[in-house]
Design a protein around this motif. Sequence first.
Motif, PDB file in Angstrom:
ATOM      1  N   GLY A 290      39.151  42.946  54.132  1.00 48.12           N
ATOM      2  CA  GLY A 290      39.303  44.067  55.049  1.00 48.12           C
ATOM      3  C   GLY A 290      38.710  45.352  54.539  1.00 48.12           C
ATOM      4  N   LEU A 291      38.143  45.332  53.315  1.00 51.93           N
ATOM      5  CA  LEU A 291      37.488  46.492  52.725  1.00 51.93           C
ATOM      6  C   LEU A 291      36.139  46.051  52.153  1.00 51.93           C
ATOM      7  CD1 LEU A 291      40.453  48.142  50.767  1.00 51.93           C
ATOM      8  CD2 LEU A 291      39.371  49.042  52.837  1.00 51.93           C
ATOM      9  N   PRO A 292      35.199  46.994  52.021  1.00 55.57           N
ATOM     10  CA  PRO A 292      33.905  46.616  51.413  1.00 55.57           C
ATOM     11  C   PRO A 292      34.078  46.259  49.938  1.00 55.57           C
ATOM     12  CG  PRO A 292      34.016  48.991  51.735  1.00 55.57           C
ATOM     13  CD  PRO A 292      35.208  48.422  52.450  1.00 55.57           C
ATOM     14  N   VAL A 293      33.733  45.039  49.601  1.00 49.80           N
ATOM     15  CA  VAL A 293      33.879  44.543  48.238  1.00 49.80           C
ATOM     16  C   VAL A 293      32.519  44.063  47.742  1.00 49.80           C
ATOM     17  CG1 VAL A 293      35.036  42.931  46.701  1.00 49.80           C
ATOM     18  CG2 VAL A 293      36.249  43.827  48.691  1.00 49.80           C
ATOM     19  N   GLU A 294      32.107  44.564  46.572  1.00 49.67           N
ATOM     20  CA  GLU A 294      30.850  44.131  45.952  1.00 49.67           C
ATOM     21  C   GLU A 294      31.169  43.098  44.866  1.00 49.67           C
ATOM     22  OE1 GLU A 294      27.093  45.945  43.372  1.00 49.67           O
ATOM     23  OE2 GLU A 294      28.552  47.282  44.325  1.00 49.67           O
ATOM     24  N   VAL A 295      30.623  41.899  45.021  1.00 47.44           N
ATOM     25  CA  VAL A 295      30.900  40.803  44.097  1.00 47.44           C
ATOM     26  C   VAL A 295      29.648  40.525  43.257  1.00 47.44           C
ATOM     27  CG1 VAL A 295      31.583  38.396  43.847  1.00 47.44           C
ATOM     28  CG2 VAL A 295      32.571  39.791  45.671  1.00 47.44           C
ATOM     29  N   ASP A 296      29.806  40.540  41.937  1.00 50.70           N
ATOM     30  CA  ASP A 296      28.706  40.233  41.013  1.00 50.70           C
ATOM     31  C   ASP A 296      29.118  39.081  40.103  1.00 50.70           C
ATOM     32  OD1 ASP A 296      26.965  42.293  41.885  1.00 50.70           O
ATOM     33  OD2 ASP A 296      28.139  43.747  40.728  1.00 50.70           O
ATOM     34  N   VAL A 297      28.131  38.270  39.736  1.00 51.68           N
ATOM     35  CA  VAL A 297      28.354  37.155  38.813  1.00 51.68           C
ATOM     36  C   VAL A 297      27.353  37.279  37.679  1.00 51.68           C
ATOM     37  CG1 VAL A 297      28.424  34.657  38.524  1.00 51.68           C
ATOM     38  CG2 VAL A 297      29.171  35.672  40.677  1.00 51.68           C
ATOM     39  N   ALA A 298      27.833  37.224  36.430  1.00 52.55           N
ATOM     40  CA  ALA A 298      26.969  37.330  35.252  1.00 52.55           C
ATOM     41  C   ALA A 298      27.163  36.109  34.368  1.00 52.55           C
ATOM     42  CB  ALA A 298      27.293  38.601  34.462  1.00 52.55           C
ATOM     43  N   GLY A 299      26.111  35.728  33.672  1.00 53.48           N
ATOM     44  CA  GLY A 299      26.187  34.567  32.779  1.00 53.48           C
ATOM     45  C   GLY A 299      25.891  33.275  33.509  1.00 53.48           C
TER      46      GLY A 299
END
Length: 405
Positions: A290-299
């Motif tokens: 319900g909110l803007p969420v920035e998802v990052d994946v490293a490795g």
Amino acid sequence: MSALGMDSVSEPSLRRWMPLALLAAATAIAVADTHLTESGRSNLPLMFGVAALTAAWSWLCHPSVRNVPILYFVVRIALTAVLVGINPWYGVYAWYGYVEAPNYLPDRLVYPATAVVAMIASASYIGGYPTTPVLVVVWLVLSAGSFALVWYLSRAVIKSREQEIERARMLEELTVTNQRLEETLAENRGLQTQLVSQAREAGVMDERARLAGEIHDTLAQALTGIIRQLEAADRGGELADGARPHLKLADELAREGLAEARRSLRALRPGQLEGSTLPKAISDVAERAGLPVEVDVAGAVRVLPPDQEVVLLRTVQEALVNVTKHAKATRIGVTLTYFEDAVTLDVRDDGVGFDPDTVGMRADGTGLGLTAMRERLARVDGALVVESAPGDGTALVATVPVVAS
């Protein structure tokens, strides 16, 4: 007797030069003695000739350049005997035969050759070969004494070398044993880690079985009853038309909850992880926040044990719920990082923040989110760190260890 050889202390070039150096020294002493005593001058030409022949033989036929060790030694000892007969000072050169015998002769010939060298060297002690019975006796006694001394020294050297060899062998065996011990300890550490992992998995399975029974007897039964009641109300026409969308939504939510409960009964694995990866499941949860969420994946992404993936996904869900309810945030960031020995999950927001030390269970039964996260992570040997302050937003870091495969 081979212990008297110089294999361990010299190179072939030194063996080749040493006899020549001793021969030159003996010749110089003999010449000086001749001039000082003014005796034996007539023997000088013969002495120089035999010495030159000996030097040539030693240089040209030495075993380091010709493969004739026995012949070399026999001729070299014969020439030495002649030189001692000409001038006793060539005993300086004669003693080197003790060194050369074990280097150039087979073992069976070493002792006889040593006895011959002892007799030649003993002749130099008494000023030349004996010419009277008394001198013969003295010569034989000196020869026997020299041979016995050389034999004793050789045995001592042999024993010392055998001890050195034995020590080297024992050291090598000890090194091998230590290596094997290190390998065994490493294997035991691996086994211990495996046993701990298996014990933890067994405990998790027991807990899953207990939770499955509770879910089946409570949540699943209640959701099934709710669905039945909603279906009955819809069929009976008891609701106004305006209430039907709410009825439909309640039915969908109840069915979704029941499906989730049934999945939990099968494997206690969230529906988002069925046929999906953890990063994809976290992205799906973020989209529904319900909110803007920035998802990052490293490795390098890799599959984790199911219980760890479940804990991390539940942590994201709980964290996003908390942000939605309390943080008043406009931006949320989620980062999943795969390290070699651990996986971390960071959830950050720019909300109002709070004092982590004052958060706890409230009287109305709420406020259990952080406690639940910590308990879930503790079951997989994980940890939770919360950094926040009023007005500064919140950073939540969850870490689970990963055993290298």
